[in-house]
Design a protein around this motif. Structure first.
Motif, short mmCIF file in Angstrom:
data_model
loop_
_atom_site.label_atom_id
_atom_site.label_comp_id
_atom_site.label_asym_id
_atom_site.label_seq_id
_atom_site.Cartn_x
_atom_site.Cartn_y
_atom_site.Cartn_z
N ALA A 115 -2.44 2.22 4.29
CA ALA A 115 -1.41 1.38 4.90
C ALA A 115 -1.47 1.41 6.42
CB ALA A 115 -0.03 1.82 4.43
N MET A 116 -2.08 2.44 7.00
CA MET A 116 -2.10 2.55 8.45
C MET A 116 -2.86 1.42 9.13
SD MET A 116 -0.14 4.64 9.92
CE MET A 116 -0.83 4.57 11.57
N GLN B 220 -6.61 4.66 17.49
CA GLN B 220 -7.86 4.99 16.80
C GLN B 220 -7.99 4.27 15.46
OE1 GLN B 220 -8.88 9.13 16.64
NE2 GLN B 220 -9.31 9.16 18.83
N THR B 221 -6.87 4.03 14.79
CA THR B 221 -6.92 3.26 13.55
C THR B 221 -7.35 1.83 13.85
OG1 THR B 221 -5.23 4.65 12.52
CG2 THR B 221 -5.56 2.46 11.57
N LEU B 222 -6.84 1.26 14.94
CA LEU B 222 -7.26 -0.09 15.33
C LEU B 222 -8.74 -0.13 15.67
CD1 LEU B 222 -4.19 -1.04 17.56
CD2 LEU B 222 -4.84 -2.12 15.39
N GLU B 223 -9.20 0.89 16.38
CA GLU B 223 -10.61 0.95 16.79
C GLU B 223 -11.54 1.07 15.59
OE1 GLU B 223 -13.13 4.26 19.16
OE2 GLU B 223 -11.32 3.57 20.19
N SER C 148 -0.91 -0.59 11.83
CA SER C 148 -1.41 -0.56 13.21
C SER C 148 -1.65 -1.97 13.75
CB SER C 148 -2.69 0.27 13.29
OG SER C 148 -2.43 1.62 12.94
N LEU C 149 -2.16 -2.86 12.90
CA LEU C 149 -2.36 -4.25 13.32
C LEU C 149 -1.01 -4.92 13.62
CD1 LEU C 149 -5.19 -5.28 10.84
CD2 LEU C 149 -5.38 -5.18 13.35
N ALA C 150 0.00 -4.62 12.81
CA ALA C 150 1.33 -5.18 13.05
C ALA C 150 1.93 -4.63 14.33
CB ALA C 150 2.25 -4.88 11.86
N VAL C 151 1.74 -3.33 14.60
CA VAL C 151 2.22 -2.73 15.86
C VAL C 151 1.50 -3.39 17.03
CG1 VAL C 151 2.18 -0.62 17.26
CG2 VAL C 151 2.96 -0.53 14.88
N LEU D 102 0.83 -1.21 0.00
CA LEU D 102 0.00 0.00 0.00
C LEU D 102 0.86 1.26 0.00
CD1 LEU D 102 -2.76 -1.22 2.46
CD2 LEU D 102 -3.09 -0.59 0.05
N MET D 103 1.94 1.25 0.76
CA MET D 103 2.83 2.42 0.78
C MET D 103 3.49 2.58 -0.58
SD MET D 103 4.24 1.96 4.70
CE MET D 103 5.88 2.35 4.25
#
Length: 195
Positions: A25-26, A104-107, A30-33, A16-17
């Protein structure tokens, strides 16, 4: 539903990047983080405070991967962010902003509409949004890729990652915190020699 591996999430984020979609890509970033933080902190489920702890613990990689994170925030950011995200405390700084973006991206399952990437590479508040440095997704991926808990993650052979002046295949970098430490030290030494 089976959980995707960190390697698969990194691969999706890099795709995506590479196509010029850091906003999209976030989600995989974010899921990987989240997954890496959970393994590193032995936490399940991972809470917002765990994301914040992970960001702070990996600040060296984040700030190296995205130099804009080390510069002072413009004065209007804390006030604008309070209006954009009512729960945000105006005393918070860059590390808290990053943790908030990831949480917030995860949420939401996507980058919230009050955040957008700034191709100038700096933080800014504009049009009711907080503009984020465009290097943030890559810097966050660095915290995942180099973290020791990521050793042995599977990823396609054609994926590469740039760190400073170095460009290497991701398969060679997973879990190699020692390499990241050496790259950061190399750049510090080079900066000293130039000054």
């Amino acid at each position: 539903m089976t959980m995707r591996t960190v390697g698969a999430l990194v691969q999706e984020a890099l795709d995506l990047m590479g196509s010029g979609s850091p906003d999209m890509a976030m989600r995989p970033v974010s899921l990987a983080v989240q997954s890496t933080a959970g393994k590193a902190l032995s936490r399940k489920p991972v809470q917002e405070l765990d994301i914040s702890t992970f960001v702070k613990a990996n600040w060296g990689i984040l700030s190296f991967g995205c130099a804009a994170l080390t510069r002072p925030l413009p004065l209007n950011i804390p006030f604008a962010l309070k209006r954009i995200v009512p729960t945000f405390n105006s005393l918070h700084g860059v590390q808290e902003i990053i943790a908030l973006v990831v949480s917030q991206t995860l949420e939401r399952g996507e980058l919230p509409p009050h955040f957008k990437f700034n191709w100038d590479g700096e933080f800014a508040a504009k049009g009711g949004r907080l503009l984020l440095p465009s290097g943030l997704p890559s810097a966050l991926l660095g915290t995942v890729i180099f973290h020791p808990v990521s050793a042995g993650e599977p990823i396609g052979e054609r994926y590469w990652f740039s760190v400073g002046d170095f460009r290497m295949f991701v398969t060679e970098l997973f879990g190699r915190q020692d390499l990241m430490d050496r790259i950061i030290e190399y750049h510090k030494d080079a900066a000293k020699r130039m000054s």
